[in-house]
Motif scaffolding. Structure first.
Motif, PDB file in Angstrom:
ATOM      1  N   ILE A   1       3.012  64.392  25.854  1.00  0.00           N
ATOM      2  CA  ILE A   1       1.656  64.152  25.347  1.00  0.00           C
ATOM      3  C   ILE A   1       1.676  63.940  23.838  1.00  0.00           C
ATOM      4  O   ILE A   1       1.049  63.011  23.326  1.00  0.00           O
ATOM      5  CB  ILE A   1       0.720  65.343  25.706  1.00  0.00           C
TER       6      ILE A   1
ATOM      7  N   GLU B   1       0.555  60.675  21.787  1.00  0.00           N
ATOM      8  CA  GLU B   1      -0.556  60.776  20.840  1.00  0.00           C
ATOM      9  C   GLU B   1      -0.188  60.114  19.513  1.00  0.00           C
ATOM     10  O   GLU B   1      -1.022  59.477  18.883  1.00  0.00           O
ATOM     11  CB  GLU B   1      -0.949  62.236  20.599  1.00  0.00           C
TER      12      GLU B   1
ATOM     13  N   ILE C   1       2.480  60.927  33.702  1.00  0.00           N
ATOM     14  CA  ILE C   1       2.488  60.595  32.275  1.00  0.00           C
ATOM     15  C   ILE C   1       3.554  59.552  31.982  1.00  0.00           C
ATOM     16  O   ILE C   1       3.319  58.587  31.253  1.00  0.00           O
ATOM     17  CB  ILE C   1       2.700  61.860  31.420  1.00  0.00           C
TER      18      ILE C   1
ATOM     19  N   TYR D   1      -3.508  61.096  33.114  1.00  0.00           N
ATOM     20  CA  TYR D   1      -3.193  61.324  31.700  1.00  0.00           C
ATOM     21  C   TYR D   1      -4.385  61.911  30.958  1.00  0.00           C
ATOM     22  O   TYR D   1      -4.227  62.847  30.163  1.00  0.00           O
ATOM     23  CB  TYR D   1      -2.727  60.025  31.034  1.00  0.00           C
TER      24      TYR D   1
ATOM     25  N   ARG E   1      -3.928  65.393  29.256  1.00  0.00           N
ATOM     26  CA  ARG E   1      -4.025  65.372  27.786  1.00  0.00           C
ATOM     27  C   ARG E   1      -5.033  66.410  27.321  1.00  0.00           C
ATOM     28  O   ARG E   1      -4.785  67.184  26.403  1.00  0.00           O
ATOM     29  CB  ARG E   1      -4.429  63.979  27.318  1.00  0.00           C
TER      30      ARG E   1
END
Length: 138
Positions: free
Chosen positions: A37, A41, A64, A127, A131
């Protein structure tokens, strides 16, 4: 299996939990989904065409990785749900051991991230849910 994946696999020693080889080898000692994650990001294309090795890969991590566009994956332990996600996406995967599902850290039930996406088939939707869970835990 490519040389990039082999190198990523070799880096899963000691405290390294996840290794991603895209332009270079990137490693993390963070547990769970956090490394994936956090990398996404910072750079939404980080996983695109990458070779990924992780000590534990469940359905949540697989979703993911599919969303990120990985090229190939190795898991020390991989759940059957993760294998199915990779097969459906046409992503080559290999593992040392397989299990029905990933357990939570206490070992007394299924991982909460696995539960969160158990009925979801769209990696984008998965996701978003994962997330939010990971970022709200920080």
């Amino acid at each position: 299996m490519t040389d990039k994946l082999k190198e990523a696999m070799l880096s899963l020693r000691g405290h390294t939990s996840c290794a991603v080889y895209n332009d270079k080898l990137n490693i993390s000692t963070e547990k769970g989904l956090k490394p994936l994650i956090m990398w996404l990001e910072k750079d939404g294309e980080f996983l695109r065409s990458a070779s990924v090795a992780d000590k534990i890969i469940g359905r949540a991590a697989a979703m993911i990785m599919v969303k990120g566009g990985v090229a190939e994956v190795y898991g020390g332990v991989m759940s059957r749900g993760a294998v199915a996600v990779f097969e459906e996406a046409g992503i080559p995967c290999s593992f040392s051991n397989t299990c029905i599902a990933i357990s939570n850290r206490r070992g007394d039930g299924i991982c909460p991230m696995e539960k969160a996406v158990s009925r979801i088939s769209d990696p984008e939707e998965a996701y978003k849910i994962l997330r939010e869970k990971v970022l709200s835990a920080n």
